[in-house]
Design a protein around this motif. Sequence first.
Motif, PDB file in Angstrom:
ATOM      1  N   TYR A   1       0.609  -1.142  -0.068  1.00  0.00           N
ATOM      2  CA  TYR A   1       0.054   0.101   0.032  1.00  0.00           C
ATOM      3  C   TYR A   1       0.864   1.199  -0.023  1.00  0.00           C
ATOM      4  CZ  TYR A   1      -2.709  -3.742   1.763  1.00  0.00           C
ATOM      5  OH  TYR A   1      -2.998  -5.038   1.895  1.00  0.00           O
ATOM      6  N   VAL A   2       2.027   0.948  -0.197  1.00  0.00           N
ATOM      7  CA  VAL A   2       3.190   2.365  -0.282  1.00  0.00           C
ATOM      8  C   VAL A   2       3.825   2.001  -1.667  1.00  0.00           C
ATOM      9  CG1 VAL A   2       4.916   3.431   0.383  1.00  0.00           C
ATOM     10  CG2 VAL A   2       3.326   2.744   2.205  1.00  0.00           C
ATOM     11  N   GLU A   3       3.882   3.176  -2.533  1.00  0.00           N
ATOM     12  CA  GLU A   3       4.596   2.948  -3.827  1.00  0.00           C
ATOM     13  C   GLU A   3       5.973   3.192  -3.563  1.00  0.00           C
ATOM     14  OE1 GLU A   3       5.906   3.880  -7.593  1.00  0.00           O
ATOM     15  OE2 GLU A   3       5.635   5.422  -5.888  1.00  0.00           O
TER      16      GLU A   3
ATOM     17  N   GLU B   1       8.492   4.282  -5.433  1.00  0.00           N
ATOM     18  CA  GLU B   1       9.255   5.468  -5.809  1.00  0.00           C
ATOM     19  C   GLU B   1       9.094   6.892  -4.858  1.00  0.00           C
ATOM     20  OE1 GLU B   1       8.746   6.626 -10.160  1.00  0.00           O
ATOM     21  OE2 GLU B   1       9.255   8.404  -9.762  1.00  0.00           O
ATOM     22  N   SER B   2       7.685   6.492  -4.276  1.00  0.00           N
ATOM     23  CA  SER B   2       7.399   7.600  -3.298  1.00  0.00           C
ATOM     24  C   SER B   2       8.031   7.219  -1.969  1.00  0.00           C
ATOM     25  CB  SER B   2       5.964   7.909  -3.226  1.00  0.00           C
ATOM     26  OG  SER B   2       5.423   6.722  -2.614  1.00  0.00           O
ATOM     27  N   LEU B   3       8.297   5.955  -1.849  1.00  0.00           N
ATOM     28  CA  LEU B   3       9.150   5.705  -0.663  1.00  0.00           C
ATOM     29  C   LEU B   3      10.784   6.068  -0.711  1.00  0.00           C
ATOM     30  CD1 LEU B   3       9.381   4.528   2.120  1.00  0.00           C
ATOM     31  CD2 LEU B   3       9.249   2.140   1.006  1.00  0.00           C
TER      32      LEU B   3
ATOM     33  N   HIS C   1       5.384  -2.808  -7.482  1.00  0.00           N
ATOM     34  CA  HIS C   1       5.493  -1.483  -7.302  1.00  0.00           C
ATOM     35  C   HIS C   1       5.751  -0.889  -5.893  1.00  0.00           C
ATOM     36  CE1 HIS C   1       4.229   0.042 -11.451  1.00  0.00           C
ATOM     37  NE2 HIS C   1       3.367  -0.869 -11.340  1.00  0.00           N
ATOM     38  N   SER C   2       5.496  -1.752  -5.085  1.00  0.00           N
ATOM     39  CA  SER C   2       5.855  -1.357  -3.414  1.00  0.00           C
ATOM     40  C   SER C   2       7.085  -2.009  -2.859  1.00  0.00           C
ATOM     41  CB  SER C   2       4.604  -1.962  -2.853  1.00  0.00           C
ATOM     42  OG  SER C   2       3.208  -1.265  -3.324  1.00  0.00           O
TER      43      SER C   2
ATOM     44  N   TYR D   1      13.224  15.959  -8.987  1.00  0.00           N
ATOM     45  CA  TYR D   1      11.956  16.405  -8.724  1.00  0.00           C
ATOM     46  C   TYR D   1      11.935  18.113  -8.760  1.00  0.00           C
ATOM     47  CZ  TYR D   1      10.139  11.895  -7.820  1.00  0.00           C
ATOM     48  OH  TYR D   1       9.990  10.436  -7.836  1.00  0.00           O
TER      49      TYR D   1
ATOM     50  N   TYR E   1       5.096  16.938  -1.745  1.00  0.00           N
ATOM     51  CA  TYR E   1       5.377  15.801  -1.249  1.00  0.00           C
ATOM     52  C   TYR E   1       5.565  15.668   0.233  1.00  0.00           C
ATOM     53  CZ  TYR E   1       7.778  11.412  -0.242  1.00  0.00           C
ATOM     54  OH  TYR E   1       8.097  10.073   0.537  1.00  0.00           O
TER      55      TYR E   1
ATOM     56  N   PRO F   1      -3.926  -0.357  -8.381  1.00  0.00           N
ATOM     57  CA  PRO F   1      -2.883  -0.562  -7.664  1.00  0.00           C
ATOM     58  C   PRO F   1      -1.742  -1.265  -8.570  1.00  0.00           C
ATOM     59  CG  PRO F   1      -4.721  -1.514  -6.385  1.00  0.00           C
ATOM     60  CD  PRO F   1      -5.312  -0.879  -7.811  1.00  0.00           C
TER      61      PRO F   1
ATOM     62  N   GLY G   1       0.518   1.280 -10.254  1.00  0.00           N
ATOM     63  CA  GLY G   1       1.224   2.063  -9.032  1.00  0.00           C
ATOM     64  C   GLY G   1       0.753   3.473  -9.035  1.00  0.00           C
TER      65      GLY G   1
ATOM     66  N   PHE H   1      -1.767   6.765  -3.297  1.00  0.00           N
ATOM     67  CA  PHE H   1      -0.941   5.859  -3.562  1.00  0.00           C
ATOM     68  C   PHE H   1      -0.052   5.952  -5.051  1.00  0.00           C
ATOM     69  CE2 PHE H   1       0.155   1.838  -5.609  1.00  0.00           C
ATOM     70  CZ  PHE H   1       1.079   1.118  -4.739  1.00  0.00           C
ATOM     71  N   GLY H   2       1.138   6.300  -4.839  1.00  0.00           N
ATOM     72  CA  GLY H   2       1.581   6.514  -6.202  1.00  0.00           C
ATOM     73  C   GLY H   2       2.959   7.430  -6.008  1.00  0.00           C
ATOM     74  N   CYS H   3       3.829   7.655  -6.964  1.00  0.00           N
ATOM     75  CA  CYS H   3       4.829   8.378  -6.949  1.00  0.00           C
ATOM     76  C   CYS H   3       4.829   9.718  -6.312  1.00  0.00           C
ATOM     77  CB  CYS H   3       5.552   8.515  -8.317  1.00  0.00           C
ATOM     78  SG  CYS H   3       4.767   9.690  -9.364  1.00  0.00           S
ATOM     79  N   GLY H   4       5.855  10.361  -6.031  1.00  0.00           N
ATOM     80  CA  GLY H   4       5.912  11.775  -5.442  1.00  0.00           C
ATOM     81  C   GLY H   4       5.131  12.759  -6.487  1.00  0.00           C
TER      82      GLY H   4
ATOM     83  N   ILE I   1       1.426  12.295  -5.827  1.00  0.00           N
ATOM     84  CA  ILE I   1       1.009  12.640  -4.742  1.00  0.00           C
ATOM     85  C   ILE I   1       0.860  14.517  -4.586  1.00  0.00           C
ATOM     86  CG2 ILE I   1       2.049  13.308  -2.270  1.00  0.00           C
ATOM     87  CD1 ILE I   1       3.029  10.291  -2.327  1.00  0.00           C
TER      88      ILE I   1
ATOM     89  N   LYS J   1       5.767  11.820 -16.300  1.00  0.00           N
ATOM     90  CA  LYS J   1       4.912  11.937 -15.153  1.00  0.00           C
ATOM     91  C   LYS J   1       3.903  12.543 -15.538  1.00  0.00           C
ATOM     92  CE  LYS J   1       7.733   9.958 -12.076  1.00  0.00           C
ATOM     93  NZ  LYS J   1       7.257   8.637 -11.675  1.00  0.00           N
TER      94      LYS J   1
END
Lengths: 405, 130
Positions: free
Chosen positions: A307-309, A311-313, A350-351, B3, B11, B35, B38, B60-63, B66, B102
């Motif tokens: 539940y965490v993507e 790239e954002s992590l 993805h996570s 970014y 973010y 999901p 991504g 739920f996704g990349c920077g 968000i 993006k």
Amino acid sequence: MELPIYLDYQATTPVDPRVLEAMMPYFTHAFGNAASRSHSFGWDAEGAVDKARKQIASLIGASSKEIIFTSGSTEGINLAIKGAVEMHGAKGKHIITTLVEHKAVLDTCKHLEKQGCEVTYLEPDSTGLVTAEQVAEAIREDTVMVAMIWANNEIGTVNPIREIGAVCHERGVLFFVDGTQAVGKIPVDVGADNVDLMCLSGHKIYGPKGVGCLYVRRRNPRVRIVAQMDGGGHERGMRSGTINVPGVVGLGAACAVAEEDLEKDAAHSIALRERFEEKVLAELDYTTVNGNHEHRLPGCSNVSFCYVEGESLIMGVKDLAVSSGSACTSASLEPSHVLRACGVGDELAHSSIRFGFGRMTTEEDVDFAAEQVISAVKRLRELSPLYEMVLEGVDLSTVQWQAEH
Amino acid sequence: MAYSDKVVDHYNNPRNVGSLDKDSENVGTGVVGAPECGDVMKLQIEVEGDTIVDAKFKTFGCGSAIASSSLATEWIKGKKVDEALEITNTEIVEELSLPPVKIHCSVLAEDAIKSAIADYKQKSSDGDEA
């Protein structure tokens, strides 16, 4: 503690100071060409190259005549697979490999498919492991080669190479192993492990980039391959081009250090990996470690944070140098082909993040990393609609998602 | 990939994170993405009269995903519903300096706004019929 903390040891490693020290003279006063036979500059360089050959051979249980220097593993892979197929085209055009190989093997196989070869891609189990039975079943009359990875670069799973090699030898099929991640990290003995060809790379074992070698067996069987580059006939005609003497010296020194410190390094990396995983798993729910827990590279930890993507992590752990898998594919947004082959769903692929620990990693680094990961995952789950739905009791697999692709 | 400062800012300090009561009559909810791709965005609006008085999101996704949804909530808050419908993904791309790879994040944010408004309109028309 210096920030950022480097936790990407499967992508590359820093050069060990002992290795750098060994290399230095060959950049400066001992700059000779190892192929020069008419003066001491050449003799000194040749001596240094011979010493390196012995150091490498000793680490992997080969003889020094079986070491062919290359620019790294990608070249070793291309030379081994294409070179063997070209040499043994009369026997057949079938190659066996796996779905969890590095791109260099997969793309070499794809290239050969276009030229008329047939390739069987073995599917690993959910931990990334391929068995000797699978290989035995896939071998045909016209199979030239089995080509596979010893230890996976993304999830660290270590394949049963000795058993698979025994099958290959029994059936008269060449066995090429991509030893890039395994050599220097786990015991490797090409004799006992029944390996015919194996590539390795300097920069994965605290040596320099741009240098590696291909082990080519000389006895039982004597392996013959066709050179993929024409030129001066260096390296017993298998790889033309002036030898990168400082690089080769570094590769040799890296192998010597690795041989001496193998057990110590492995124990160190395993302790750090376990420390990291214990901390993270204790604090975070819906978190799993990918790969084979029993047969795994000491310093590799691939973790899925549901539940965490990913790239954002990675953006959230800005003081850590980590990756979401292979450095060679991190430019693409596609989830890892290795995790996919292990049956990890795309949403979990993805996570997933790969954490690599090595010789220079400290406990302090690991503690800091674990804390930063835990707080980033918790923060991103506060932001995650999926985590919220799961906590509400929604089964995500039953949701109709509105996506165009 | 580097970014832009604005993406990093959204973010690190996302605006309007949270959830509104999706069963409330004046709340519209949009959930877009999947999901396995991504990216999943949930965007909610609370409407009084024809004005969006509150907006919340979870992504739920990349920077960039968000940041796109965070920016979307910031922009639609205080707007009339019909004005919010006019927001396009290219405005989001420009504001956040998103790179080509993006752009789909901005498309998703636009979809999320439209989906939340559609849900709200559906609810209010159902209410009228009852």
